[in-house]
Design a protein around this motif. Structure first.
Motif, short mmCIF file in Angstrom:
data_model
loop_
_atom_site.label_atom_id
_atom_site.label_comp_id
_atom_site.label_asym_id
_atom_site.label_seq_id
_atom_site.Cartn_x
_atom_site.Cartn_y
_atom_site.Cartn_z
N THR A 216 -11.64 4.65 1.84
CA THR A 216 -11.52 4.06 0.51
C THR A 216 -10.92 2.67 0.47
O THR A 216 -11.19 1.90 -0.44
N ALA A 217 -10.04 2.36 1.42
CA ALA A 217 -9.42 1.02 1.39
C ALA A 217 -10.31 0.02 2.09
O ALA A 217 -10.83 0.28 3.17
N ASN B 74 -9.75 -2.71 3.72
CA ASN B 74 -9.41 -3.19 5.06
C ASN B 74 -9.78 -2.15 6.12
O ASN B 74 -10.29 -2.50 7.19
N THR C 137 -5.35 -6.44 2.41
CA THR C 137 -6.71 -5.98 2.14
C THR C 137 -7.22 -6.61 0.86
O THR C 137 -6.47 -6.76 -0.11
N LYS D 84 0.83 -1.20 0.00
CA LYS D 84 0.00 0.00 0.00
C LYS D 84 0.87 1.25 0.00
O LYS D 84 0.50 2.28 -0.56
N GLU E 178 -0.30 6.24 1.36
CA GLU E 178 -1.41 5.35 1.12
C GLU E 178 -2.57 6.05 0.43
O GLU E 178 -3.53 5.41 0.00
N SER E 179 -2.49 7.38 0.29
CA SER E 179 -3.54 8.06 -0.48
C SER E 179 -3.13 8.32 -1.92
O SER E 179 -3.88 8.87 -2.70
N ALA F 117 -4.16 -3.42 -2.00
CA ALA F 117 -4.72 -2.28 -2.73
C ALA F 117 -5.07 -1.09 -1.84
O ALA F 117 -5.70 -1.26 -0.80
N CYS F 118 -4.69 0.12 -2.28
CA CYS F 118 -5.05 1.33 -1.54
C CYS F 118 -6.53 1.63 -1.69
O CYS F 118 -7.18 2.07 -0.76
N ASP F 119 -7.02 1.42 -2.89
CA ASP F 119 -8.43 1.71 -3.15
C ASP F 119 -9.01 0.56 -3.94
O ASP F 119 -8.55 0.27 -5.03
N THR F 120 -10.01 -0.09 -3.36
CA THR F 120 -10.49 -1.33 -3.95
C THR F 120 -11.04 -1.13 -5.36
O THR F 120 -10.86 -1.97 -6.22
N ILE G 176 -3.35 6.90 -4.69
CA ILE G 176 -4.01 5.78 -5.38
C ILE G 176 -3.55 5.67 -6.82
O ILE G 176 -3.24 4.59 -7.32
#
Lengths: 376, 498, 323
Positions: free
Chosen positions: A193-194, A196, A137, A54, A87-88, A112-115, A90
């Motif tokens: 957004t993530a 997890n 995640t 991430k 982590e932002s 993944a940072c953002d699914t 994306i």
């Protein structure tokens, strides 16, 4: 002349940042040198995998990489790790994922940072015949067949664990709450957004709501809209005796998280606060530097709990600011991710490996099954 | 007048393509005010820049206080006592007067700048010069006139022995000029030598002792102010032999229709109540010295600069021009002075530049019709004999003259009937010049009308049917070519109307 | 003292910003009762140290008409390197701090060389340096984050410069005193020494200053060295408050500092600006950073609001110029 110099400088800058990206996968460089020289016990599979974490933001990933190292040594495979700075970031991660797919590895491990953003890339991987294993995640909308297994903590359960361990400590206060004298329980999530984080944050909220309702109280949820809307069984703020307030900072940085924490902790009716990952837990701790309200005694202050580890958090538990935290097994996750990829490459069938989140306190920190996961 | 303090002998300086100074001599005495006069491009500023070290001379000697010298930069010249008070003020607007005066040589107390002392010294300086300026005032808040005084004071504070004034009165009011003259007289008494570059005859007559005249980069002669007349000076300024045949009579019939009428155009100091007419098929020359306001008039007419008042009639109908778009829609085209900055789009091709002002005619839906573009560009390349390997060539690669032709093609594509050429042959070699002249004549034969702004006397006399002369924002005269002589024009160009 | 002052030696702009601070503080206090408490005040100040330090330094390049975009990622990288040395190479904390500041100085020198000696446009040059510094820290430190010693640790003594906790648990933000001292010192430098004078002169009219015989190359480079030095200091301040340095972060910090400077009166085109103004401008920025979440504005609205305030500040600047 000046234009040439500028061009050279810009190229140098780009090369340097690429080099930095490359060595951001601290494990990455080692991997190249390791697999050749290390005489492995388990075998010399010779596969080459790509791993996208991430970010290298928190030392959590350092523990994951450690697990990866172990797997590499045992199995004799190569792993090149990459990840965005934040982590932002994306978009950066999607780019890295696409680049990894281009390299045609034997498999990809992805956190993944953002699914939603990685769905397209996963389709590409599927078409290219590259197996993907998600770790830390999951991606719940992944195209059919693109993700062969997810090695992740059952984040919903992990979030619930925190609530379960927190509730007994604040139970008295909750039972004493009325609609005129409400109590407030805070939660700071680094993003909405993530997957997890979403699961974890929601897991905590849902379990806490269940426990409070079980004690005969009505619960309202305020703050960040995503979590507010996702919670069922809540009531209006006016009717509630317990308020769960959820704060999410604009960016996943400690200073912004600490402001969110401070906002909640400075309210007179706050009795507890939970930070759902290392960054937000540190945010709570930083906020407390000024407010000095945390305590393990509910009569004396706010009850604090966190998630993951890191030096500041471990210290907070040791010196009585947090009652405890939930740790994942980042080390095992990293390890299992590679093991699973290897199995896939070998042609074996694989399935999801859910990992447990363990609650740890001052007293249990040294335990054998907990200690290795408490990275610095 | 005292002894000679500065002599420049045989100064020669060339730039690529231009022989700027041709064995020029100059001699200045202590306590005298020497006027340095000449037309635009005569070489006055260049000579002073060589003296103060901004340019390096190719040959010749400079003797100062008996010793031969050559300054490498203005600081050296300053330290030796030779200072220029520039036309464009070199000031630091955000700092105070005192801070400006002493920039680079501040009074210090340890590491702390002693602003108090600087203010005191500045006040003393201003008292000595009988000037009323507050040293703590921010420089940009002063009037231009007062800023000029500060520059002069700064020069004096350098213990200057030679002060050069470059067009000092251009921005000053009457009373400010008087104050400046008082200071100059004072400095004379202190034996300071001064060189006074200006074209204002009346001032020259009042404040100077001698007049040195330059022409086309050469030294012409020196007169004693008291003993000479304005005509004498003008004769020296323009007394050249003109090789090209000047036009002797207007090619335009007296009853030709008026295509453009401008009445009472006002746009600040540089355009004051200017009125004139342009007739069909005519080349109207606009003559005058630098700063006369000709370009400013053209720009105000074209809508490129805002105007305060003025009526414009095109073909007898009153039009509103508030921006270039309006002007272009009325059929007016403007070829600006600075081609590279305002005329061509350097990184684009000949074809693209040609259609630049008429894009709406070359559209195919929302796309540009490149084929049509190329056609029209080819047509004009042929018509104007533009030397280019092809219409896809980038204009930046063409020579000056050919670039100018592309600009002309742009306006022809737009079917502009009224063309304003601002210094059309500046920076263009002789051969190309003639081509442009031929082109201009062809254009007016076809019925177009041209306003030609030019600082070259020969060009004005060669091409114009009529001549309008401007001086300091005002129109000072209008002549038919048949009655125009160099001296008359120069007379009008240096006249200040009350 | 280059520009006219109103009463008490304060410029009009500074008075206006003080007014804005007062209005904001009152507004936030009314809308959020938990805002007007001592801990919130401390929090606002806490957040301000690293931004103030950046702003003090970057005011110099800004006044020359340039800018330094590398200070954000810079301070994080410098702190990362310093922390790495402390935690993983076991150097004393003092050495780590010196390393952090020293590297900032060097990068400042690099920026100065690019802009003043090689004539590169400051925006481009420092943007490139920004990219370099973004990767520099992680590249040298193995890619992971690092946590500086906390307040309770012995090695954490350096934090006391910024925050002092008494035996009874009261937190005293002593850092504000250090900031005020620095503001006084740097104001003196800007107003009364040649360094400051020539910095303003370069921003006002570089050519005229050169013609006056001033060694503009030296002073121009110096402006960027000062900026780099303060970025290093900012790194230390950041580490003292937040402990954990996440590699690759910091992009955007410089906007808080530059935004603060502009709100405080620094002109984007150079020649105008005061240290005190920049300091006040930073307080405005930090007030918003802390206050907006407190009054319940969700994350994205905070950013929108901050952006609007900055545009307003620049507009005032432009309008004033036209007068």
């Amino acid at each position: 002349m000046k234009k040439k110099v500028l061009a050279v400088l810009l190229s140098a800058a780009m090369v340097l940042s690429l080099a930095a990206c490359g060595s951001n996968g601290g494990g990455g460089d080692d991997a190249a040198s390791d697999s050749g020289t290390e005489s492995s016990e388990g075998g010399n599979k010779g596969y080459s995998f790509q791993m996208i974490v991430k970010s290298f933001q928190s030392t959590y990933w350092q523990a994951a990489i450690q697990g990866v190292e172990q797997a590499k040594a045992e199995l004799g495979v190569e792993v090149e790790a990459n990840g965005p700075a934040n982590e932002s970031d994306i978009a950066d991660q999607v780019q890295m994922l696409d680049d990894a797919i281009e390299k045609k590895p034997d498999g990809i491990a992805l956190a993944a940072c953002d699914t939603k953003s990685v769905v397209d890339s996963l389709s590409k991987a599927l078409e290219a015949g590259i197996p993907v294993v998600c770790f830390d995640t999951g991606v719940d909308e992944a195209p059919e067949g693109s993700v062969l297994a997810t090695v992740a903590t059952d984040n919903v359960a992990a979030g619930a664990v925190a609530a379960e361990n927190m509730f007994p400590v604040i139970e008295e206060k909750v039972k004493a709450a009325t609609t005129d004298a409400k109590v407030r329980i805070g939660e700071v999530n680094q993003d909405a957004t993530a997957l997890n984080i979403q699961q974890r944050g929601q897991g905590f909220i849902d379990k806490m709501l269940e426990l409070c309702t079980g004690a005969g109280k009505k619960v309202a949820v305020v703050g960040n809209e995503f979590y507010v809307n996702a919670t069922e069984g809540k009531v209006d703020e006016k009717e509630a005796e317990v308020i769960i307030e959820v704060g999410v900072p604009a960016q996943t940085t400690v200073d912004l998280a600490s402001t969110e924490a401070q906002k909640i902790m400075s309210k007179d009716d706050t009795i507890a606060i939970f930070g759902s990952n290392q960054t937000t837990a540190e945010g709570v701790i930083t906020a407390n530097q000024t407010l000095n309200k945390l305590s393990t005694d509910p009569e004396k202050g706010i009850i604090g709990a966190g998630f993951d580890a890191g030096t500041p958090q471990k210290e907070a538990i040791t010196n009585g600011q947090f009652i405890g935290s939930v740790t994942q097994s980042p080390l095992m996750m990293g390890y299992e991710a590679i093991v699973t990829l290897t199995k896939v490459a070998d042609g074996e069938s694989v399935s999801d490996i859910p990992m447990d989140g363990y609650w740890y306190t001052k007293d249990t920190m040294e335990d054998d099954n907990i200690a290795p996961n408490l990275y610095d | 007048m005292g002894d000679i303090i500065l002599t420049m002998k045989g100064i020669d300086k060339s730039f690529p393509g231009v022989h700027a100074l041709d064995h020029v001599d100059l001699e200045v005495r202590k306590g005298e005010v020497l006027a340095l006069m000449g037309e635009n491009g005569a070489g006055k500023s260049t000579l002073m820049k060589v003296l103060t070290g901004i340019y390096k001379k190719d040959s010749g000697t400079i003797t100062y206080e008996g010793k031969e010298i050559e300054f490498k930069n203005t600081r050296e010249a300053q330290d030796a006592g030779i200072v220029i008070v520039h036309q464009e003020l070199n000031m630091l607007g955000h700092l105070t007067v005192a801070q400006n005066l002493f920039i680079g040589r501040e009074f210090k107390k340890g590491i702390r700048i002693d602003d108090r002392k600087m203010n005191e010294e500045a006040k003393k300086l201003f008292d000595r010069l009988n000037v009323d300026i507050d040293p703590t005032e921010t420089m940009s808040h002063l009037t231009v006139g007062k800023q000029q005084m500060c520059e002069i004071a700064k020069a004096v504070s350098f213990d200057a022995k030679v002060i050069i004034f470059d067009e000092p009165s251009a921005a000053l009011t009457e009373s400010e000029i008087e104050e400046m003259f008082k200071i100059i007289r004072d400095l004379k008494k202190k034996d300071i030598a001064m060189v006074y570059i200006s074209h204002r005859m009346d001032e020259i007559k009042v404040i100077t002792d001698r007049v040195t005249v330059m022409r086309d980069g050469a030294y012409v002669g020196t007169l004693i102010t008291e003993e000479c007349t304005k005509e004498d000076i003008i004769n020296m300024m323009v007394g050249r032999v003109i090789y090209e045949e000047p036009k002797t009579e207007s090619a335009v019939p007296k009853d030709a229709p008026v295509v453009l009428k401008v009445e009472h155009l006002n746009a600040g100091r540089m355009v004051q109540d200017v009125s004139f007419e342009l007739r069909k098929g005519e080349i109207l020359g606009f003559s005058g010295l630098m700063g006369a306001g000709r370009t400013e008039t053209a720009r105000a007419l074209f809508g490129a600069d805002p105007k305060e008042s003025g009526d414009i009639y095109v073909n007898g109908k009153k039009v509103t021009i508030n921006n270039p778009q309006d002007a272009v829609n009325c059929g007016i085209g403007y070829l600006s002075e600075d081609r590279k900055r305002y005329g061509i789009v350097v990184q684009k091709t000949v074809a693209e530049n040609t259609t630049m002002a008429s894009m709406q005619d070359f559209m195919n839906g929302i796309f540009i019709d490149k084929k049509k573009e190329t056609e029209i560009a080819d047509k004009y390349v042929e018509a104007l004999a533009t030397k280019t390997p092809g219409v896809d060539q980038l204009v930046v690669n063409l020579s000056g003259g050919n670039q100018q032709k592309v600009v002309i093609a742009k306006w022809l594509t737009r079917n502009s009937d009224i063309l304003i050429f601002d210094e059309p042959t500046r920076g263009i070699d002789v051969g190309a010049k003639n081509e442009i002249y031929k082109l201009m004549n062809k254009l007016v034969e076809e019925g177009k009308s041209i306003i030609m702004i030019s600082s070259e006397m020969t060009e004005i006399l060669r091409m114009s049917d009529r001549i309008v002369v401007m001086c300091e924002g005002k129109k000072t005269g209008e002549l038919d070519i048949s009655e125009a002589k160099q001296e008359t024009i120069m007379n009008l160009a240096t006249r200040e109307i009350e | 003292m280059a520009n006219k002052k109103a009463f008490g030696g304060l410029k009009g702009r500074e008075i206006m910003v003080l007014g804005i601070i007062a209005i904001m503080a009152i507004l936030f206090s009314i809308l959020s009762p938990t805002f007007r408490t001592y801990p919130t005040l401390v929090s606002v100040l806490d957040n301000s140290y690293y931004i103030t330090l950046m702003a003090l330094g970057v005011t110099f390049p800004l006044i020359t008409g340039g800018v330094d975009l590398s200070i954000g990622t810079g301070l994080v990288s410098y702190a990362l390197i310093g922390g790495y040395l402390i935690v993983h190479q076991n150097v004393p904390v003092a050495v780590g701090i010196l390393a952090c500041i020293g590297i900032g100085l060097l990068i400042g020198l690099f920026n100065g060389a690019l802009v003043a000696l090689m004539d590169l446009p400051p925006f481009l040059a420092t943007l490139c340096t920004c990219m370099i510094t973004r990767g520099l820290g992680p590249a040298l430190c193995g890619g992971f984050g690092v946590s500086w010693p906390s307040a309770i640790a012995e090695a954490g003594a350096f934090r006391k410069i910024f925050k002092f906790t008494t035996a009874t648990g009261t937190v005293i933000p002593v850092g504000i005193i250090s900031m005020i001292v620095l503001v006084i010192i740097m104001s003196f430098v800007l107003d009364h020494t040649r360094v400051g004078r020539y910095t303003i002169a370069i921003g006002s009219n570089k050519e005229a200053t050169r013609l006056a015989g001033v060694n503009i190359k030296f002073y121009h480079v110096l402006a960027y060295v000062i900026s780099g030095f303060f970025a290093g200091l900012a790194g230390v301040a950041y580490a003292a408050t937040y402990a954990t340095i996440y590699p690759g972060s910091g992009a955007g910090f410089e906007l808080d500092a530059i935004g603060g400077a502009i709100v405080g009166g620094v002109s984007a085109t150079g020649g105008v600006g005061t240290i005190f103004g920049s300091f006040l401008g930073v307080i405005v920025i930090c007030l918003m950073k802390v206050g907006l979440p407190f009054i319940g504005l969700q994350a994205n609205w905070q950013q929108i609001f901050t952006g609007i305030v900055l545009i307003a500040a620049v507009l005032i600047d432009v309008v004033k110029k036209k007068e």
